[in-house]
Motif scaffolding. Structure first.
Motif, short mmCIF file in Angstrom:
data_model
loop_
_atom_site.label_atom_id
_atom_site.label_comp_id
_atom_site.label_asym_id
_atom_site.label_seq_id
_atom_site.Cartn_x
_atom_site.Cartn_y
_atom_site.Cartn_z
N PHE A 61 -31.09 -28.60 44.62
CA PHE A 61 -31.15 -29.49 43.46
C PHE A 61 -30.00 -30.50 43.48
CE2 PHE A 61 -33.59 -25.76 42.34
CZ PHE A 61 -34.76 -26.35 41.87
N VAL A 62 -28.91 -30.13 44.11
CA VAL A 62 -27.83 -31.11 44.33
C VAL A 62 -28.35 -32.26 45.18
CG1 VAL A 62 -25.59 -31.49 45.46
CG2 VAL A 62 -25.96 -29.42 44.06
N ASN A 71 -28.87 -36.02 43.64
CA ASN A 71 -27.71 -36.76 44.15
C ASN A 71 -26.38 -36.25 43.55
OD1 ASN A 71 -29.30 -38.54 45.77
ND2 ASN A 71 -29.86 -39.62 43.88
N GLY A 72 -26.29 -34.94 43.44
CA GLY A 72 -25.04 -34.35 42.99
C GLY A 72 -24.79 -34.40 41.50
N ASP A 73 -25.77 -34.80 40.73
CA ASP A 73 -25.59 -34.93 39.27
C ASP A 73 -25.76 -33.55 38.61
OD1 ASP A 73 -25.73 -35.47 36.53
OD2 ASP A 73 -26.63 -37.44 36.86
N SER A 74 -24.66 -32.87 38.38
CA SER A 74 -24.71 -31.52 37.82
C SER A 74 -25.32 -31.48 36.42
CB SER A 74 -23.30 -30.90 37.77
OG SER A 74 -22.83 -30.64 39.07
N ALA A 75 -25.07 -32.53 35.65
CA ALA A 75 -25.60 -32.55 34.28
C ALA A 75 -27.13 -32.51 34.30
CB ALA A 75 -25.11 -33.79 33.55
#
Length: 446
Positions: A182-183, A187-191
């Motif tokens: 999912f990262v 694109n690395g958006d944790s929210a």
């Protein structure tokens, strides 16, 4: 049986895939309303033949069902299971199914409590022999004994409710629990990743997901859940054993039906259920690192069969508790056969008030009790202690005076009050809060 069926499992998988697609769309992935509508249109008409044929080729149940779903939903084929691992559907579905199972078991426990509440109230003041070490002791009442059964089932109910409240989805965690896929997707958006997980959780009717996991949720969850369910086996076996012993005494019996072996069956199934808890305990302890596959085959059998055993036990308990038969004259006769031994203190104090010597009377009562017990045990004759005391001039009591001390109701302590208080303060609030679960009746097919 339906809760743990393949059909319920695979329908739940499709609900989870739809929830994931909706959540991912909401966070900006290129998933269209048309694709989601296509998934929705086929959520229940599962093409099992296609899935079975595919599984023979790939030897993987989740990928086979992804493939079969894709055949029915060609437009959505590419976004089914996007970013997920097999445990996304497998483990989340297991948690959902366990919750459904706990809710059904809970309903039946409440039904048994409702039946026993009526029984306890009806017989709250009827004196009967109580036992320590299976030897007659101070009296209790028929209804008070029933509250002992109820209290243990009430404890089970509290534990079931605790497990329901603690259940958390595995959530959207990826192959080893790191959410790495999912990262990549976001694109690395944790929210956004956390929002997808919270969204799926809410869609499936849960308030929380596990905080951390490997590939699977901790198998201690299975152990905790099955332990709560197996607690019912302990309570049921104790109650059923008491009824079996009372049937031997001819004080109480199962409801009149063709099959007189229901309590025996409860004990047999309870034994199975209690032993079944060892399976998830061992599975939890043998999970290597993030996951080993030897948990899978075992848990599929152990969890389903544990719930099925509890369900069968509760069905029989509902049937038995709905019409227990009491024989008041036998209960009374057994009380009166033992009461002279229990009433000796009262008899002695009455004689003391008439001028007798307490120490002398205490010793003479002991001698009379031993002699009367010998008559009962060695000669098979009725308890003659009253006649012995009446004939002993040291007591100076008539038969009428002695028998006045032999009212069983005077020897049951606060039993009746305890029943009233227990039903009012503990059980009635449960019944009032769960009125839809009352009035359950079960006919057994044996």
């Amino acid at each position: 049986q339906y809760i743990f069926s393949d059909d319920n499992k695979f329908r739940t998988w499709r609900r989870l895939w739809i929830a994931l697609a909706k959540a991912e769309q909401k966070q900006g992935l290129a998933i269209t309303d048309e694709q989601i509508a296509e998934l929705e249109a086929h959520k229940d008409d599962i093409n099992y033949e296609d899935a079975i044929a595919r599984e023979k080729l790939v030897r993987h149940d989740v990928m086979s069902h992804v493939y079969a779903y894709g055949l029915q939903c060609p437009k959505a084929k590419g976004i089914i299971h996007l970013g997920a691992t097999s445990c996304y559907v497998g483990d989340n579905t297991d948690v959902i199914i366990m919750r459904e199972g706990l809710q059904l078991v809970r309903k039946k426990v409440i039904g048994v409590l409702a039946n026993l509440a009526k029984f306890a109230d009806e017989y709250k003041a009827m004196p009967c022999l109580a036992y320590t070490h299976c030897q007659p002791a101070q009296l209790t009442t028929v209804g008070k004994r029933a509250t002992l059964w109820m209290n243990e089932l009430y404890m089970d109910l509290e534990e079931l409710d605790h497990q329901v409240s603690q259940l958390a989805l595995r959530g959207v965690k990826g192959t080893t629990g790191t959410q790495a896929s999912f990262v990549e997707l976001f694109n690395g958006d944790s929210a956004k990743i956390k929002a997808v997980e919270a969204d799926v959780c809410a869609q499936m009717g849960f308030t929380k997901v596990v905080p951390v996991c490997g590939q699977t949720y901790s198998r201690k969850v299975d152990y905790n859940v099955l332990s709560a369910v197996a607690g019912i086996g302990q309570s049921a076996m104790k109650m059923a054993t008491d009824i079996r012993l009372l049937a031997n005494f001819k004080e109480m019996e199962e409801p009149f039906e063709k099959n007189p072996m229901r309590c025996e069956r409860i004990c047999a199934l309870s034994r199975y259920l209690m032993v079944d808890v060892l399976n998830p305990a061992i599975t939890a302890g043998t999970q290597w690192f993030e996951r080993t596959l030897d948990d899978s085959a075992n848990k599929r059998i152990a969890m389903a069969e544990g719930f099925l055993a509890a369900d069968a036990i509760l069905n029989i308990l509902l049937n038995v508790s709905d019409g227990l038969v009491v024989y008041p004259k036998v209960v009374r006769a057994r009380v009166m056969a033992e009461l002279p031994f229990m009433a000796s203190e009262n008899i002695m104090m009455k004689a003391v008030k008439k001028g007798g010597d307490r120490q002398e009377l205490h010793e003479r009562l002991r001698e009379h009790a031993v002699a009367a017990a010998a008559v009962v045990k060695q000669e098979g004759k009725p308890n003659d202690m009253i006649a012995r005391v009446e004939a002993d001039p040291a007591f100076g009591l008539t038969r009428e005076e002695i028998e006045a001390e032999l009212s069983p109701e005077a020897f049951t302590g606060r039993s009746a009050e305890q029943v009233t208080e227990f039903l009012r303060d503990v059980i009635q609030p449960v019944l009032d809060a769960n009125k839809e679960d009352l009035g359950q009746h079960v006919e057994l097919n044996v």
